[in-house]
Design a protein around this motif. Structure first.
Motif, short mmCIF file in Angstrom:
data_model
loop_
_atom_site.label_atom_id
_atom_site.label_comp_id
_atom_site.label_asym_id
_atom_site.label_seq_id
_atom_site.Cartn_x
_atom_site.Cartn_y
_atom_site.Cartn_z
N LYS A 6 93.20 67.52 47.42
CA LYS A 6 93.88 66.23 47.51
C LYS A 6 93.49 65.51 48.79
O LYS A 6 93.10 66.14 49.76
CB LYS A 6 95.39 66.44 47.46
CG LYS A 6 95.87 67.11 46.19
CD LYS A 6 97.33 67.50 46.31
CE LYS A 6 97.76 68.34 45.12
NZ LYS A 6 99.11 68.89 45.32
N LYS A 7 93.62 64.21 48.76
CA LYS A 7 93.32 63.43 49.96
C LYS A 7 94.27 63.83 51.08
O LYS A 7 95.44 64.06 50.86
CB LYS A 7 93.45 61.93 49.66
CG LYS A 7 92.36 61.43 48.74
CD LYS A 7 92.44 59.93 48.56
CE LYS A 7 91.33 59.46 47.63
NZ LYS A 7 91.37 58.01 47.42
N GLY A 8 93.72 63.92 52.29
CA GLY A 8 94.52 64.31 53.44
C GLY A 8 94.48 65.78 53.75
O GLY A 8 94.91 66.21 54.80
N GLU A 9 93.92 66.59 52.82
CA GLU A 9 93.82 68.02 53.08
C GLU A 9 92.59 68.33 53.92
O GLU A 9 91.59 67.61 53.85
CB GLU A 9 93.74 68.80 51.76
CG GLU A 9 95.05 68.81 51.01
CD GLU A 9 95.00 69.67 49.77
OE1 GLU A 9 95.99 70.35 49.51
OE2 GLU A 9 93.98 69.65 49.07
N TYR A 10 92.67 69.39 54.68
CA TYR A 10 91.54 69.80 55.50
C TYR A 10 90.55 70.59 54.65
O TYR A 10 90.95 71.48 53.90
CB TYR A 10 92.01 70.66 56.68
CG TYR A 10 92.65 69.83 57.76
CD1 TYR A 10 91.88 69.33 58.81
CD2 TYR A 10 94.00 69.53 57.73
CE1 TYR A 10 92.46 68.56 59.80
CE2 TYR A 10 94.58 68.76 58.72
CZ TYR A 10 93.81 68.27 59.75
OH TYR A 10 94.38 67.49 60.73
N GLY A 33 86.81 68.70 58.25
CA GLY A 33 87.48 67.42 58.42
C GLY A 33 88.54 67.21 57.36
O GLY A 33 88.90 68.13 56.63
N ILE A 34 89.03 65.99 57.28
CA ILE A 34 90.09 65.64 56.35
C ILE A 34 89.47 64.91 55.16
O ILE A 34 88.75 63.93 55.32
CB ILE A 34 91.13 64.74 57.03
CG1 ILE A 34 91.72 65.46 58.23
CG2 ILE A 34 92.23 64.32 56.04
CD1 ILE A 34 92.55 64.57 59.14
N MET A 44 83.69 62.16 50.79
CA MET A 44 83.87 61.52 52.09
C MET A 44 84.88 62.32 52.89
O MET A 44 85.99 62.57 52.41
CB MET A 44 84.38 60.09 51.90
CG MET A 44 84.80 59.41 53.17
SD MET A 44 83.43 58.89 54.21
CE MET A 44 82.91 57.42 53.34
N VAL A 45 84.48 62.72 54.09
CA VAL A 45 85.36 63.51 54.94
C VAL A 45 85.45 62.85 56.31
O VAL A 45 84.43 62.46 56.89
CB VAL A 45 84.84 64.96 55.07
CG1 VAL A 45 85.62 65.71 56.12
CG2 VAL A 45 84.94 65.67 53.74
N GLN A 46 86.67 62.71 56.80
CA GLN A 46 86.89 62.14 58.14
C GLN A 46 86.83 63.26 59.16
O GLN A 46 87.60 64.22 59.08
CB GLN A 46 88.26 61.46 58.19
CG GLN A 46 88.60 60.88 59.55
CD GLN A 46 87.81 59.62 59.84
OE1 GLN A 46 87.70 58.74 59.01
NE2 GLN A 46 87.25 59.55 61.03
N THR A 47 85.92 63.13 60.12
CA THR A 47 85.81 64.13 61.19
C THR A 47 86.08 63.45 62.52
O THR A 47 86.32 62.24 62.58
CB THR A 47 84.41 64.76 61.20
OG1 THR A 47 83.47 63.77 61.61
CG2 THR A 47 84.02 65.28 59.84
N ARG A 48 86.01 64.22 63.58
CA ARG A 48 86.24 63.66 64.91
C ARG A 48 85.21 62.60 65.25
O ARG A 48 85.47 61.67 65.99
CB ARG A 48 86.17 64.77 65.96
CG ARG A 48 87.34 65.74 65.86
CD ARG A 48 87.19 66.84 66.89
NE ARG A 48 88.21 67.86 66.76
CZ ARG A 48 88.24 68.98 67.46
NH1 ARG A 48 87.28 69.21 68.33
NH2 ARG A 48 89.20 69.84 67.30
N LYS A 60 88.73 74.20 50.54
CA LYS A 60 89.90 73.98 51.40
C LYS A 60 89.88 74.95 52.57
O LYS A 60 89.44 76.08 52.44
CB LYS A 60 91.19 74.23 50.62
CG LYS A 60 91.54 73.15 49.63
CD LYS A 60 92.89 73.47 49.01
CE LYS A 60 93.15 72.56 47.83
NZ LYS A 60 94.47 72.88 47.23
N LEU A 61 90.37 74.50 53.70
CA LEU A 61 90.59 75.40 54.84
C LEU A 61 91.96 76.05 54.65
O LEU A 61 92.95 75.35 54.42
CB LEU A 61 90.55 74.63 56.16
CG LEU A 61 89.18 74.25 56.68
CD1 LEU A 61 89.32 73.45 57.96
CD2 LEU A 61 88.35 75.50 56.94
#
Length: 62
Positions: A6-10, A33-34, A44-48, A60-61
């Motif tokens: 799901k969106k928002g999961e690491y 990332g998220i 698409m993953v959001q990272t630092r 999933k982490l």
């Protein structure tokens, strides 16, 4: 991929070398990332460092 992510999961996965118009100078690397969403065969993953396209294998982490 195990289960629905799901969106928002690491998540963790391999960074894509190139997706469409997007290209990356560095080769494949494990990225954490998220999860933001899916586009075609990529994720698409959001990272630092910002948003990164990942190849189709992501997990999933725990």
């Amino acid at each position: 991929m195990f289960g629905r992510i799901k969106k928002g999961e690491y998540v963790v996965g391999l960074r894509a070398i190139g997706v469409g118009e997007w290209t990356f100078r560095r080769g494949p690397a494990i990225v954490r990332g998220i999860y933001k969403g899916k586009m075609r065969d990529s994720y698409m993953v959001q990272t630092r460092r910002g948003k990164i396209w990942l190849c189709s294998e992501i997990k999933k982490l725990h």
